[in-house]
Design a protein around this motif. Sequence first.
Motif, PDB file in Angstrom:
ATOM      1  N   ASP A 100      -1.455   5.881  -3.970  1.00 37.60           N
ATOM      2  CA  ASP A 100      -1.690   7.274  -4.371  1.00 37.60           C
ATOM      3  C   ASP A 100      -0.966   7.648  -5.657  1.00 37.60           C
ATOM      4  O   ASP A 100      -0.140   6.893  -6.178  1.00 37.60           O
ATOM      5  CB  ASP A 100      -1.356   8.237  -3.224  1.00 37.60           C
ATOM      6  N   ASN A 141      -3.318  15.782   0.457  1.00 35.28           N
ATOM      7  CA  ASN A 141      -4.603  15.192   0.076  1.00 35.28           C
ATOM      8  C   ASN A 141      -5.700  15.645   1.030  1.00 35.28           C
ATOM      9  O   ASN A 141      -5.431  15.972   2.183  1.00 35.28           O
ATOM     10  CB  ASN A 141      -4.506  13.665   0.094  1.00 35.28           C
ATOM     11  N   ILE A 183     -10.112  12.478   5.091  1.00 38.71           N
ATOM     12  CA  ILE A 183     -10.926  11.298   4.806  1.00 38.71           C
ATOM     13  C   ILE A 183     -12.395  11.696   4.976  1.00 38.71           C
ATOM     14  O   ILE A 183     -12.777  12.247   6.012  1.00 38.71           O
ATOM     15  CB  ILE A 183     -10.577  10.132   5.760  1.00 38.71           C
ATOM     16  N   ASP A 185       0.808  -1.222   0.000  1.00 31.51           N
ATOM     17  CA  ASP A 185       0.000   0.000   0.000  1.00 31.51           C
ATOM     18  C   ASP A 185       0.844   1.276   0.000  1.00 31.51           C
ATOM     19  O   ASP A 185       0.751   2.108   0.907  1.00 31.51           O
ATOM     20  CB  ASP A 185      -0.966   0.005   1.186  1.00 31.51           C
ATOM     21  N   ASN A 242      -8.989  -5.313  -9.933  1.00 26.56           N
ATOM     22  CA  ASN A 242      -8.269  -4.038  -9.851  1.00 26.56           C
ATOM     23  C   ASN A 242      -7.181  -3.911 -10.908  1.00 26.56           C
ATOM     24  O   ASN A 242      -6.633  -2.833 -11.112  1.00 26.56           O
ATOM     25  CB  ASN A 242      -7.649  -3.845  -8.469  1.00 26.56           C
ATOM     26  N   HIS A 257      -8.093   2.780  -2.693  1.00 25.90           N
ATOM     27  CA  HIS A 257      -8.273   4.089  -2.058  1.00 25.90           C
ATOM     28  C   HIS A 257      -6.960   4.855  -2.120  1.00 25.90           C
ATOM     29  O   HIS A 257      -5.877   4.271  -2.012  1.00 25.90           O
ATOM     30  CB  HIS A 257      -8.696   3.937  -0.599  1.00 25.90           C
ATOM     31  N   GLY A 258      -7.061   6.179  -2.265  1.00 22.97           N
ATOM     32  CA  GLY A 258      -5.886   7.020  -2.412  1.00 22.97           C
ATOM     33  C   GLY A 258      -4.941   7.010  -1.230  1.00 22.97           C
ATOM     34  O   GLY A 258      -3.776   7.394  -1.362  1.00 22.97           O
ATOM     35  N   ASP A 259      -5.407   6.575  -0.068  1.00 25.56           N
ATOM     36  CA  ASP A 259      -4.511   6.498   1.079  1.00 25.56           C
ATOM     37  C   ASP A 259      -3.809   5.142   1.170  1.00 25.56           C
ATOM     38  O   ASP A 259      -3.086   4.865   2.122  1.00 25.56           O
ATOM     39  CB  ASP A 259      -5.244   6.832   2.388  1.00 25.56           C
ATOM     40  N   HIS A 260      -4.005   4.290   0.156  1.00 23.96           N
ATOM     41  CA  HIS A 260      -3.320   3.001   0.084  1.00 23.96           C
ATOM     42  C   HIS A 260      -2.555   2.832  -1.219  1.00 23.96           C
ATOM     43  O   HIS A 260      -1.720   1.943  -1.348  1.00 23.96           O
ATOM     44  CB  HIS A 260      -4.328   1.855   0.224  1.00 23.96           C
ATOM     45  N   HIS A 306      -6.195  -2.336  -1.824  1.00 29.01           N
ATOM     46  CA  HIS A 306      -7.371  -1.758  -2.481  1.00 29.01           C
ATOM     47  C   HIS A 306      -6.979  -0.401  -3.048  1.00 29.01           C
ATOM     48  O   HIS A 306      -5.886   0.087  -2.809  1.00 29.01           O
ATOM     49  CB  HIS A 306      -8.569  -1.670  -1.526  1.00 29.01           C
TER      50      HIS A 306
END
Length: 107
Positions: free
Chosen positions: A73, A32, A35, A23, A92, A68-71, A66
């Motif tokens: 970016d 960013n 959340i 991640d 994915n 999500h942008g925090d995993h 996954h």
Amino acid sequence: MKLQLIRHATLRVQYADFTFLIDPMFSPQGSNPPIIHTANERRNPLVELPVSIAEISAPDAILVTHLHGDHWDEAAMATLNKEMQIFCQPGNEVAITAKTNYRRKLA
């Protein structure tokens, strides 16, 4: 086995002579938005990377849990070698390949 928390969900795992980066999130602190749907209004990531990007940007493989942008970016996508092996969730592969131009088959 050696496990190192880098920041947020970003981990470096060394197993025998093999290194995984899990991640990757390389964005500078506060670059960013917060959340969504949380009470915390602080911009993410909350802290700077504790190591240089150069120090963690050449693993043997990347694991993306996954999208999500925090995993996973934009900064990591732009930095990491497009030939590197990436392991991700089924389904994915298309999103990762389309967004990053990764040339190696995803697993």
